[in-house]
Design a protein around this motif. Structure first.
Motif, PDB file in Angstrom:
ATOM      1  N   ILE A 117       0.840  -1.196   0.000  1.00 21.16           N
ATOM      2  CA  ILE A 117       0.000   0.000   0.000  1.00 21.16           C
ATOM      3  C   ILE A 117       0.878   1.250   0.000  1.00 21.16           C
ATOM      4  CG2 ILE A 117      -1.714   1.347   1.267  1.00 21.16           C
ATOM      5  CD1 ILE A 117      -2.774  -1.251   2.426  1.00 21.16           C
ATOM      6  N   ALA A 118       0.669   2.082  -1.015  1.00 21.88           N
ATOM      7  CA  ALA A 118       1.345   3.376  -1.107  1.00 21.88           C
ATOM      8  C   ALA A 118       0.319   4.482  -0.889  1.00 21.88           C
ATOM      9  CB  ALA A 118       2.014   3.537  -2.474  1.00 21.88           C
ATOM     10  N   VAL A 119       0.631   5.429  -0.033  1.00 30.87           N
ATOM     11  CA  VAL A 119      -0.254   6.564   0.242  1.00 30.87           C
ATOM     12  C   VAL A 119       0.524   7.855   0.009  1.00 30.87           C
ATOM     13  CG1 VAL A 119      -1.551   5.224   1.939  1.00 30.87           C
ATOM     14  CG2 VAL A 119       0.340   6.691   2.706  1.00 30.87           C
ATOM     15  N   ARG A 120      -0.201   8.965  -0.019  1.00 25.90           N
ATOM     16  CA  ARG A 120       0.484  10.241  -0.216  1.00 25.90           C
ATOM     17  C   ARG A 120       1.395  10.532   0.976  1.00 25.90           C
ATOM     18  NH1 ARG A 120      -2.599  15.572  -2.462  1.00 25.90           N
ATOM     19  NH2 ARG A 120      -2.590  16.318  -0.318  1.00 25.90           N
ATOM     20  N   ALA A 121       2.509  11.130   0.691  1.00 27.85           N
ATOM     21  CA  ALA A 121       3.548  11.308   1.716  1.00 27.85           C
ATOM     22  C   ALA A 121       3.088  12.161   2.894  1.00 27.85           C
ATOM     23  CB  ALA A 121       4.791  11.926   1.080  1.00 27.85           C
ATOM     24  N   ASP A 122       2.095  13.029   2.692  1.00 26.09           N
ATOM     25  CA  ASP A 122       1.685  13.922   3.786  1.00 26.09           C
ATOM     26  C   ASP A 122       0.559  13.350   4.640  1.00 26.09           C
ATOM     27  OD1 ASP A 122      -0.442  14.104   2.033  1.00 26.09           O
ATOM     28  OD2 ASP A 122      -0.311  16.276   1.744  1.00 26.09           O
ATOM     29  N   GLN A 123       0.199  12.076   4.441  1.00 24.96           N
ATOM     30  CA  GLN A 123      -0.843  11.479   5.277  1.00 24.96           C
ATOM     31  C   GLN A 123      -0.364  11.378   6.730  1.00 24.96           C
ATOM     32  OE1 GLN A 123      -4.021  10.719   4.442  1.00 24.96           O
ATOM     33  NE2 GLN A 123      -3.517  11.665   2.480  1.00 24.96           N
ATOM     34  N   PRO A 124      -1.282  11.505   7.709  1.00 24.52           N
ATOM     35  CA  PRO A 124      -0.873  11.541   9.127  1.00 24.52           C
ATOM     36  C   PRO A 124      -0.459  10.192   9.695  1.00 24.52           C
ATOM     37  CG  PRO A 124      -3.264  11.668   8.934  1.00 24.52           C
ATOM     38  CD  PRO A 124      -2.716  11.775   7.546  1.00 24.52           C
TER      39      PRO A 124
END
Length: 310
Positions: A117-124
């Motif tokens: 799973i890859a998410v946006r870098a600024d996710q908390p």
């Protein structure tokens, strides 16, 4: 006795001409890279060219349809993805789906990659637990997959079922690469991706991997933990091997299976795995058959649970 000697002579001469290797995906992708590396090494063993022919479409289905229609003489083989074939079989994505338990013979498996799973870098959140909790609080959130006939789509479906999530999948042109761009642009909250595939965007600070569904960490992305390390018993990812049409003679299958094993063990292929980050995983033809049977049963159950069994 004359017949027996005639058969032995025919086998001794095999192969007498170039072989064709069908690759059911476009040039330049991970499946194509594995096919071409194995083809080069098989040539050294067989003493004949192994010509790679790309036949993209249907998550590999177009190439497998051509494979099962070919003469079972050992001169046509294909790279084969058991997960995709099982999905196609039980979703009936085509009237001409193939049955991996009946229509082909396996030569061996040479690769297994882990979905992640890859998410946006600024996710908390930075881990699987954080992502799962966020997803439970945001039912209907969109994630990128590789299309309904692919393993990457059903990885999300399996995650939804196993952990009670309500994620909705979206397919982007360009497969994983398109999905990662959509994550970076905020169009979706996450994309299914292997760690090597996401590495360049991760280095650029656009996305981050929260986990991979593998037995062990990927040496090319040692900082990305597995799901199991984080308390989630979830292993999932595409695997790749080689197949010939059902009806191919045992002695010919043995020659090709030995060539696949030699290609897998070669310095060239092992170097490719090390440089690319793709996972090495070898199974004999017999082990491959058992593995395909287990995958077939697993996906039948999963697709049935999703109410989509046809």
């Amino acid at each position: 006795m004359a017949f027996a000697f005639s058969g032995a002579s025919a086998l001794a001469e095999y192969p007498e001409k170039p072989l064709t290797m069908l690759v059911g995906f476009g040039a330049g992708g991970g499946t194509d890279a594995i096919g071409r590396k194995i083809a080069v090494e098989m040539e050294e063993v067989l003493g004949q060219p192994v010509v790679v022919v790309n036949k993209p479409g249907g998550g590999g289905l177009v190439s497998w349809q051509e494979l099962v229609a070919a003469e079972p003489d050992g001169y046509t083989m294909a790279i084969f993805l058991p997960l995709n074939a099982a999905i196609q079989k039980y979703l009936k994505t085509s009237e001409s789906w193939i049955d991996p338990l009946e229509d082909i013979r396996l030569l061996g498996m040479v690769n297994a990659d882990a979905w992640g799973i890859a998410v946006r870098a600024d996710q908390p959140y930075d881990d699987v637990e954080g992502f799962v909790e966020w997803a439970r609080q945001n039912p209907g959130a969109k994630v990128s997959d590789g299309g309904p006939a692919t393993a990457y789509h059903w990885a999300w479906e399996a995650l939804n079922e196993k952990y009670g999530l309500g994620l909705k999948t979206v397919t982007y042109k360009g497969g994983t690469a398109g999905g990662l761009k959509a994550v970076a642009g905020g169009e979706v909250v996450a994309a299914g991706s292997g760690a090597p595939e996401a590495s360049s965007m991760a280095r650029a600070g656009l996305v981050k991997m929260v986990g991979i569904a593998a037995e062990d960490r990927n040496p090319k992305a040692p900082d990305v933990p597995t799901f199991r390390e984080q308390g989630f018993d979830f292993i999932f990812g595409p695997s790749r091997g080689f197949a010939v049409p059902a009806g191919t003679p045992d002695d010919v299958v043995q020659v090709l299976a030995d060539a696949v094993k030699a290609a897998y063990d070669s310095k060239g292929y092992q170097s490719h795995l090390e440089k690319s980050g793709q996972g090495g995983w070898y199974l004999t033809p017999e082990e491959s058959e058992a593995y395909v049977e287990s995958v077939d049963a697993e996906f039948k159950s999963l697709i049935d649970s999703a109410g989509m069994l046809r």
